[in-house]
Design a protein around this motif. Structure first.
Motif, PDB file in Angstrom:
ATOM      1  N   PRO A   1       0.841  -1.206   0.000  1.00 34.18           N
ATOM      2  CA  PRO A   1       0.000   0.000   0.000  1.00 34.18           C
ATOM      3  C   PRO A   1       0.875   1.255   0.000  1.00 34.18           C
ATOM      4  O   PRO A   1       1.933   1.289   0.643  1.00 34.18           O
ATOM      5  CB  PRO A   1      -0.789  -0.121   1.308  1.00 34.18           C
ATOM      6  CG  PRO A   1      -0.766  -1.584   1.635  1.00 34.18           C
ATOM      7  CD  PRO A   1       0.570  -2.069   1.163  1.00 34.18           C
ATOM      8  N   ILE A   2       0.444   2.279  -0.725  1.00 34.31           N
ATOM      9  CA  ILE A   2       1.221   3.515  -0.811  1.00 34.31           C
ATOM     10  C   ILE A   2       0.309   4.726  -0.650  1.00 34.31           C
ATOM     11  O   ILE A   2      -0.907   4.642  -0.817  1.00 34.31           O
ATOM     12  CB  ILE A   2       1.992   3.624  -2.146  1.00 34.31           C
ATOM     13  CG1 ILE A   2       1.018   3.637  -3.334  1.00 34.31           C
ATOM     14  CG2 ILE A   2       3.000   2.496  -2.283  1.00 34.31           C
ATOM     15  CD1 ILE A   2       1.704   3.849  -4.676  1.00 34.31           C
ATOM     16  N   GLY A   3       0.925   5.853  -0.326  1.00 33.52           N
ATOM     17  CA  GLY A   3       0.183   7.102  -0.170  1.00 33.52           C
ATOM     18  C   GLY A   3       1.154   8.250   0.020  1.00 33.52           C
ATOM     19  O   GLY A   3       2.374   8.086  -0.094  1.00 33.52           O
ATOM     20  N   ARG A   4       0.628   9.415   0.331  1.00 29.19           N
ATOM     21  CA  ARG A   4       1.456  10.606   0.501  1.00 29.19           C
ATOM     22  C   ARG A   4       2.437  10.416   1.654  1.00 29.19           C
ATOM     23  O   ARG A   4       2.063   9.995   2.744  1.00 29.19           O
ATOM     24  CB  ARG A   4       0.559  11.806   0.771  1.00 29.19           C
ATOM     25  CG  ARG A   4       1.248  13.148   0.753  1.00 29.19           C
ATOM     26  CD  ARG A   4       1.675  13.545  -0.629  1.00 29.19           C
ATOM     27  NE  ARG A   4       0.576  13.589  -1.585  1.00 29.19           N
ATOM     28  CZ  ARG A   4       0.737  13.856  -2.876  1.00 29.19           C
ATOM     29  NH1 ARG A   4       1.949  14.068  -3.368  1.00 29.19           N
ATOM     30  NH2 ARG A   4      -0.303  13.873  -3.688  1.00 29.19           N
ATOM     31  N   ASP A   5       3.714  10.692   1.399  1.00 25.36           N
ATOM     32  CA  ASP A   5       4.734  10.533   2.434  1.00 25.36           C
ATOM     33  C   ASP A   5       4.465  11.504   3.586  1.00 25.36           C
ATOM     34  O   ASP A   5       4.162  12.677   3.353  1.00 25.36           O
ATOM     35  CB  ASP A   5       6.121  10.800   1.844  1.00 25.36           C
ATOM     36  CG  ASP A   5       7.232  10.439   2.807  1.00 25.36           C
ATOM     37  OD1 ASP A   5       7.724   9.302   2.744  1.00 25.36           O
ATOM     38  OD2 ASP A   5       7.610  11.305   3.629  1.00 25.36           O
ATOM     39  N   PRO A   6       4.552  11.039   4.835  1.00 26.30           N
ATOM     40  CA  PRO A   6       4.219  11.902   5.969  1.00 26.30           C
ATOM     41  C   PRO A   6       5.192  13.056   6.184  1.00 26.30           C
ATOM     42  O   PRO A   6       4.844  14.048   6.831  1.00 26.30           O
ATOM     43  CB  PRO A   6       4.248  10.934   7.161  1.00 26.30           C
ATOM     44  CG  PRO A   6       5.128   9.813   6.722  1.00 26.30           C
ATOM     45  CD  PRO A   6       4.893   9.675   5.245  1.00 26.30           C
TER      46      PRO A   6
ATOM     47  N   SER B   1       4.976   7.254  -0.779  1.00 25.27           N
ATOM     48  CA  SER B   1       5.807   6.231  -0.147  1.00 25.27           C
ATOM     49  C   SER B   1       4.947   5.138   0.473  1.00 25.27           C
ATOM     50  O   SER B   1       3.720   5.248   0.544  1.00 25.27           O
ATOM     51  CB  SER B   1       6.709   6.855   0.927  1.00 25.27           C
ATOM     52  OG  SER B   1       5.979   7.117   2.109  1.00 25.27           O
ATOM     53  N   THR B   2       5.624   4.101   0.950  1.00 25.73           N
ATOM     54  CA  THR B   2       4.945   3.003   1.634  1.00 25.73           C
ATOM     55  C   THR B   2       4.748   3.318   3.115  1.00 25.73           C
ATOM     56  O   THR B   2       4.173   2.512   3.843  1.00 25.73           O
ATOM     57  CB  THR B   2       5.770   1.706   1.505  1.00 25.73           C
ATOM     58  OG1 THR B   2       7.080   1.929   2.051  1.00 25.73           O
ATOM     59  CG2 THR B   2       5.907   1.297   0.048  1.00 25.73           C
ATOM     60  N   ARG B   3       5.199   4.490   3.563  1.00 21.55           N
ATOM     61  CA  ARG B   3       5.104   4.864   4.980  1.00 21.55           C
ATOM     62  C   ARG B   3       3.884   5.717   5.284  1.00 21.55           C
ATOM     63  O   ARG B   3       3.711   6.178   6.407  1.00 21.55           O
ATOM     64  CB  ARG B   3       6.360   5.640   5.391  1.00 21.55           C
ATOM     65  CG  ARG B   3       7.667   4.895   5.189  1.00 21.55           C
ATOM     66  CD  ARG B   3       8.836   5.745   5.627  1.00 21.55           C
ATOM     67  NE  ARG B   3       8.906   6.993   4.865  1.00 21.55           N
ATOM     68  CZ  ARG B   3       9.664   8.032   5.191  1.00 21.55           C
ATOM     69  NH1 ARG B   3      10.412   7.973   6.290  1.00 21.55           N
ATOM     70  NH2 ARG B   3       9.682   9.119   4.440  1.00 21.55           N
ATOM     71  N   SER B   4       3.048   5.944   4.288  1.00 22.39           N
ATOM     72  CA  SER B   4       1.909   6.837   4.464  1.00 22.39           C
ATOM     73  C   SER B   4       0.934   6.324   5.520  1.00 22.39           C
ATOM     74  O   SER B   4       0.677   5.121   5.622  1.00 22.39           O
ATOM     75  CB  SER B   4       1.173   7.007   3.130  1.00 22.39           C
ATOM     76  OG  SER B   4      -0.008   7.759   3.301  1.00 22.39           O
ATOM     77  N   ARG B   5       0.376   7.245   6.282  1.00 19.87           N
ATOM     78  CA  ARG B   5      -0.629   6.880   7.284  1.00 19.87           C
ATOM     79  C   ARG B   5      -1.965   6.555   6.622  1.00 19.87           C
ATOM     80  O   ARG B   5      -2.826   5.930   7.237  1.00 19.87           O
ATOM     81  CB  ARG B   5      -0.802   8.023   8.286  1.00 19.87           C
ATOM     82  CG  ARG B   5       0.458   8.359   9.079  1.00 19.87           C
ATOM     83  CD  ARG B   5       0.166   9.410  10.139  1.00 19.87           C
ATOM     84  NE  ARG B   5       1.368   9.799  10.864  1.00 19.87           N
ATOM     85  CZ  ARG B   5       2.138  10.828  10.529  1.00 19.87           C
ATOM     86  NH1 ARG B   5       1.817  11.576   9.479  1.00 19.87           N
ATOM     87  NH2 ARG B   5       3.214  11.123  11.236  1.00 19.87           N
ATOM     88  N   ARG B   6      -2.145   7.020   5.403  1.00 20.64           N
ATOM     89  CA  ARG B   6      -3.383   6.760   4.668  1.00 20.64           C
ATOM     90  C   ARG B   6      -3.077   6.005   3.378  1.00 20.64           C
ATOM     91  O   ARG B   6      -3.570   6.343   2.309  1.00 20.64           O
ATOM     92  CB  ARG B   6      -4.103   8.069   4.364  1.00 20.64           C
ATOM     93  CG  ARG B   6      -4.562   8.823   5.609  1.00 20.64           C
ATOM     94  CD  ARG B   6      -5.353  10.060   5.238  1.00 20.64           C
ATOM     95  NE  ARG B   6      -5.844  10.766   6.417  1.00 20.64           N
ATOM     96  CZ  ARG B   6      -6.578  11.872   6.377  1.00 20.64           C
ATOM     97  NH1 ARG B   6      -6.903  12.396   5.197  1.00 20.64           N
ATOM     98  NH2 ARG B   6      -6.986  12.453   7.489  1.00 20.64           N
ATOM     99  N   ALA B   7      -2.266   4.991   3.491  1.00 20.98           N
ATOM    100  CA  ALA B   7      -1.860   4.217   2.320  1.00 20.98           C
ATOM    101  C   ALA B   7      -3.043   3.463   1.723  1.00 20.98           C
ATOM    102  O   ALA B   7      -3.930   2.995   2.442  1.00 20.98           O
ATOM    103  CB  ALA B   7      -0.756   3.239   2.707  1.00 20.98           C
ATOM    104  N   ARG B   8      -3.038   3.373   0.400  1.00 18.54           N
ATOM    105  CA  ARG B   8      -4.089   2.648  -0.317  1.00 18.54           C
ATOM    106  C   ARG B   8      -3.474   1.460  -1.056  1.00 18.54           C
ATOM    107  O   ARG B   8      -2.296   1.464  -1.402  1.00 18.54           O
ATOM    108  CB  ARG B   8      -4.786   3.584  -1.304  1.00 18.54           C
ATOM    109  CG  ARG B   8      -5.417   4.795  -0.648  1.00 18.54           C
ATOM    110  CD  ARG B   8      -5.946   5.771  -1.675  1.00 18.54           C
ATOM    111  NE  ARG B   8      -7.076   5.224  -2.417  1.00 18.54           N
ATOM    112  CZ  ARG B   8      -7.633   5.828  -3.467  1.00 18.54           C
ATOM    113  NH1 ARG B   8      -7.133   6.977  -3.917  1.00 18.54           N
ATOM    114  NH2 ARG B   8      -8.658   5.286  -4.082  1.00 18.54           N
ATOM    115  N   GLU B   9      -4.285   0.462  -1.294  1.00 23.21           N
ATOM    116  CA  GLU B   9      -3.818  -0.754  -1.954  1.00 23.21           C
ATOM    117  C   GLU B   9      -3.156  -0.430  -3.291  1.00 23.21           C
ATOM    118  O   GLU B   9      -3.649   0.379  -4.072  1.00 23.21           O
ATOM    119  CB  GLU B   9      -4.993  -1.700  -2.192  1.00 23.21           C
ATOM    120  CG  GLU B   9      -4.602  -2.996  -2.892  1.00 23.21           C
ATOM    121  CD  GLU B   9      -5.799  -3.828  -3.308  1.00 23.21           C
ATOM    122  OE1 GLU B   9      -5.649  -5.054  -3.437  1.00 23.21           O
ATOM    123  OE2 GLU B   9      -6.886  -3.243  -3.510  1.00 23.21           O
TER     124      GLU B   9
END
Length: 234
Positions: free
Chosen positions: A140-145, A152-160
Motif C-alpha cells: 500500500p502507498i500514499g502521501r509521504d508523511p 511512499s509506503t510509509r503513508s498513514r493513509r496508504a491505499r492498496e
C-alpha cells in the motif's frame, strides 16, 4: 435545496440538476502529437516525456490537452474546462499511451472500467540491479508523511497498490522490465520498484540517480527523466 449534512428520509424525492459542461477556455496549440488510434468514441495518443497531461499551476500551456484540442475537435466535457476527455494520467516524466474520451458516454464508461480494474496497463522500465520475472509487489502507498510531494509506503493513509513484473531482461547491472499494474496510484511503479531496492534508472525522486555508476552505465545516467514508458492499454 439540500445540504451536505441533510438527512434523506423515506418517501422524499431528490431531484438533481446537472448543468451543461462549461465551454473550454483552453487554447489549442499546434504541438506535434502522435495519434495512435482515433474513432468516434475515443482517441489514443502517445504522450512524450516532459509533457504535462492537463493545465495546472505553473503549466498553463504546452500540455497534452492543448495539443489534443488542436488535433481533435470533439472531447468529452466531463473532465471540466481544464481536463476535457481526460480519464487517466501519466507523470510528466513518463512517456506513453493515454486514452481520451470524445464524448460524455465514453468518458463515463472508461472511468468505470478503470475503477473496476478492467483495463490492463503495461509499462516498460529500466531499473538498477537484477529483478526476476514473476515478482509481485503488493505494498500500500500514499502521501509521504514527511516529504509531502513524494509518495511512499510509509503513508498513514496508504491505499492498496499492486505491481507485477511479467518479463525481465537482465543486462550488466540493470534489468529491462515489462510491468503490469492492477491499480493506478500516483507514482506507483516508481515507488514500488524503489521500495524493493531497484529504482527506475534516472528517477531523481526515488533513488534512480546514482553518483558513481559503472563506466558502461554512465550513458543511461545522463537521462533527464525516469526510464519509464506506458507501452500498452487493453
Amino acid at each position: 435545496q439540500g445540504r451536505a449534512s441533510s438527512v434523506v428520509r423515506k418517501g422524499e424525492v431528490v431531484t438533481l440538476e446537472i448543468p451543461p459542461p462549461s465551454p473550454s477556455t483552453l487554447e489549442p496549440e499546434a504541438v506535434p502529437l502522435n495519434i495512435v488510434y482515433n474513432d468516434a468514441d475515443v482517441v489514443v495518443a502517445e504522450k512524450p516525456a516532459g509533457m504535462v497531461v492537463h493545465p495546472a499551476t505553473g503549466h498553463r500551456q504546452g500540455t497534452l490537452v492543448n495539443a489534443l484540442l488542436h488535433h481533435i475537435t470533439d472531447l468529452s466535457g466531463i473532465g471540466g474546462t481544464l481536463r476535457p476527455g481526460i480519464v487517466h494520467r501519466l507523470d510528466r516524466g513518463t512517456s506513453g499511451l493515454l486514452i481520451v474520451a470524445k464524448h460524455d458516454q465514453a468518458h463515463a464508461e472508461l472511468a468505470r472500467q478503470f475503477k473496476d480494474r478492467e483495463v490492463e496497463k503495461t509499462y516498460i522500465a529500466l531499473v538498477w540491479g537484477i529483478v526476476q520475472a514473476g515478482r509481485r509487489i503488493d505494498l500500500p502507498i500514499g502521501r509521504d508523511p514527511v516529504q509531502r510531494k513524494k509518495i511512499s509506503t510509509r503513508s498513514r493513509r496508504a491505499r492498496e497498490a499492486i505491481t507485477r513484473v511479467v518479463e525481465a531482461e537482465h543486462l550488466r547491472g540493470v534489468s529491462l522490465l515489462r510491468v503490469m499494474i492492477a491499480t493506478g496510484r500516483t507514482h506507483q511503479i516508481r515507488v514500488h520498484l524503489s521500495a524493493i531496492g531497484h529504482p527506475i534508472v534516472a528517477d531523481p525522486n526515488y533513488g534512480g540517480k546514482r553518483r558513481h555508476p559503472p563506466p558502461h552505465l554512465r550513458i543511461v545516467q545522463r537521462l533527464e527523466r525516469p526510464f519509464l514508458h506506458a507501452a500498452k492499454l487493453v
